[in-house]
Write a protein that holds these residues in place. Structure first.
Motif, PDB file in Angstrom:
ATOM      1  N   THR A   3       0.958  -1.068  -0.137  1.00  0.00           N
ATOM      2  CA  THR A   3      -0.281   0.129  -0.007  1.00  0.00           C
ATOM      3  C   THR A   3       0.936   1.360  -0.115  1.00  0.00           C
ATOM      4  N   ILE A   4       2.146   1.144   0.463  1.00  0.00           N
ATOM      5  CA  ILE A   4       2.595   2.227   0.631  1.00  0.00           C
ATOM      6  C   ILE A   4       3.153   2.622  -0.627  1.00  0.00           C
ATOM      7  N   TYR A 270     -12.563   2.978  15.125  1.00  0.00           N
ATOM      8  CA  TYR A 270     -12.564   3.671  13.501  1.00  0.00           C
ATOM      9  C   TYR A 270     -11.077   2.717  12.907  1.00  0.00           C
ATOM     10  N   PRO A 271     -11.282   2.570  11.353  1.00  0.00           N
ATOM     11  CA  PRO A 271     -10.716   1.501  10.849  1.00  0.00           C
ATOM     12  C   PRO A 271      -9.035   2.591  11.527  1.00  0.00           C
ATOM     13  N   MET A 288       3.728   8.354   9.361  1.00  0.00           N
ATOM     14  CA  MET A 288       2.441   7.245   9.729  1.00  0.00           C
ATOM     15  C   MET A 288       3.733   7.386  11.104  1.00  0.00           C
ATOM     16  N   PRO A 289       2.962   6.989  12.991  1.00  0.00           N
ATOM     17  CA  PRO A 289       3.461   6.346  13.339  1.00  0.00           C
ATOM     18  C   PRO A 289       3.932   4.625  12.928  1.00  0.00           C
ATOM     19  N   GLU A 290       4.452   3.682  13.205  1.00  0.00           N
ATOM     20  CA  GLU A 290       4.735   2.167  12.288  1.00  0.00           C
ATOM     21  C   GLU A 290       3.656   1.956  12.585  1.00  0.00           C
ATOM     22  N   ASN A 291       2.601   1.768  13.758  1.00  0.00           N
ATOM     23  CA  ASN A 291       1.832   0.968  13.751  1.00  0.00           C
ATOM     24  C   ASN A 291       0.513   1.258  12.350  1.00  0.00           C
ATOM     25  N   THR A 292       0.306   2.308  12.352  1.00  0.00           N
ATOM     26  CA  THR A 292      -0.276   3.084  11.344  1.00  0.00           C
ATOM     27  C   THR A 292       0.262   2.680   9.529  1.00  0.00           C
ATOM     28  N   ALA A 295      -0.977  -1.037   8.969  1.00  0.00           N
ATOM     29  CA  ALA A 295      -2.306  -1.297   9.440  1.00  0.00           C
ATOM     30  C   ALA A 295      -2.677  -0.434   7.644  1.00  0.00           C
ATOM     31  N   ALA A 296      -1.887   0.343   6.627  1.00  0.00           N
ATOM     32  CA  ALA A 296      -2.371   0.614   6.086  1.00  0.00           C
ATOM     33  C   ALA A 296      -1.651  -0.189   5.398  1.00  0.00           C
ATOM     34  N   ILE A 297      -0.101  -1.129   5.226  1.00  0.00           N
ATOM     35  CA  ILE A 297       0.642  -2.407   4.342  1.00  0.00           C
ATOM     36  C   ILE A 297      -0.439  -3.760   4.449  1.00  0.00           C
TER      37      ILE A 297
END
Length: 359
Positions: A3-4, A270-271, A288-292, A295-297
């Motif tokens: 996604t990135i 929220y998603p 983004m924080p790494e968690n985000t 999540a995006a990936i």
């Protein structure tokens, strides 16, 4: 491809909103850069406070600073600068391959001086010189008093990350400061193609404040608007970006890209990647924080450019918020005040901790 990478295709650069000595020395930052297509790093007082008060990664440098008689402020900045220099070196290849657009690492001026123009520009100069890397960005908050320092820094050829922006009106002032600074640099004969800047719009904090007020109103109409203010605010800011940077800049000058900050969701309902998927589009950055990032990936739910043509719908959201009784002007005032206060608090906690260790 993740996604990135898809975000990059749409025009959104992904930067990591975190930095620590341990990330650097363990090889984790290099791994995140390689495996998750990260092309920059942002820091803030809260990030450094968390990094430096945990573990023992800074012990050796703290001992050297202690022996050298460094003050608390000197010690904290010496450690911050070392981390930023090392991160800049790691991302230098990205900086070079993107013509300076990405590969950036940000370091922030002391939040306690955000109301002092002279002190802010003086420290911006000092950090620029001490980090001494072409891909560093100096973070300056978008307070009334610091806006002139933003223009001054840019006029001297310093690349600036303008932080703590919460409203479109404030963003317009930031753009004006950017244009003034770039014009002054150009007039002084500075190569403006080497000056880059981003304007950091804080997203999730807007939703947190507005959602609390919507809950207090309590109507079904109000509750239906929860989780919409932050994205709509950023989308309206993007419309201003398109308008303001359609005009010609001095020859060789770069556009000041919008940067979406505070993109980790505060409400677990929220998603987790909603501030990524709904803020994707040309000439932007999402830190983004790494968690985000993860999540995006994992989500993989991009649905194209969600910025360029979002203005009318975003304005409708703001109209509806005002209709149910949300005072958006007051929301922004609260967020601006709390934004500075939170960074000051984090910085003071770090100074208190470091004072104890230096003793």
């Amino acid at each position: 491809m993740t996604t990135i990478d898809d975000l990059a295709t749409l025009g959104t650069s992904t930067w990591l909103d975190d930095l620590s000595r341990e990330r650097i020395t363990s090889g984790n930052l290099a791994e995140v850069k390689k495996e998750k297509s990260i092309v920059g790093v942002t820091t803030n007082p809260a990030i450094f406070s968390s990094a430096m008060t945990k573990g023992n990664a800074y012990d050796e440098q703290i001992e050297e600073l202690k022996v050298g008689g460094s003050s608390v402020d000197e010690a904290v900045y010496a450690m911050s600068i070392k981390d930023v220099q090392d991160a800049c070196d790691l991302f230098l290849d990205v900086y070079e391959s993107t013509g300076g657009k990405d590969g950036r690492v940000s370091i922030e001026v002391d939040p306690r001086i955000s109301a002092d123009h002279a002190a802010t520009i003086a420290q911006a100069r000092e950090l620029w010189e001490k980090v001494d890397r072409p891909n560093v960005m100096i973070k300056i908050p978008a307070t009334d008093e610091s806006l002139p320092a933003i223009a001054d820094a840019l006029a001297e050829g310093i690349s600036v990350n303008v932080t703590l922006i919460f409203s479109v009106d404030r963003y317009k002032q930031v753009i004006d400061a950017y244009k003034e600074g770039i014009q002054r640099a150009y007039d002084a004969g500075i190569d403006v193609s080497n000056i880059h800047s981003v304007a950091s719009f804080f997203v999730s904090r807007m939703d947190t404040e507005v959602d609390n007020r919507l809950d207090a109103i309590g109507t079904e109409e109000a509750k239906a608007l929860k989780g919409k203010a932050g994205i709509a605010n950023a989308q309206l800011a993007y419309q201003l970006f398109l308008k303001e940077f359609a005009a010609e800049l001095p020859t060789g000058a770069n556009k000041q890209r919008p940067l979406w900050a505070s993109t980790g969701v505060k409400n677990p309902e929220y998603p987790a990647a909603m501030y990524v998927t709904e803020l994707a589009g040309p000439e932007t950055v999402n830190t983004m924080p790494e968690n985000t990032i993860n999540a995006a990936i994992a989500d993989g739910g991009l649905h194209g450019d969600t910025l360029t043509h979002a203005g009318a719908e975003a304005q409708q959201v703001f109209d509806q918020l005002e209709q149910v009784g949300i005072d958006l002007e007051d929301v922004v005032k609260v967020l601006e005040r709390e934004g500075v206060e939170k960074f000051v608090s984090s910085w003071q906690d770090l100074l208190d901790s470091m004072e104890t260790r230096l003793k």
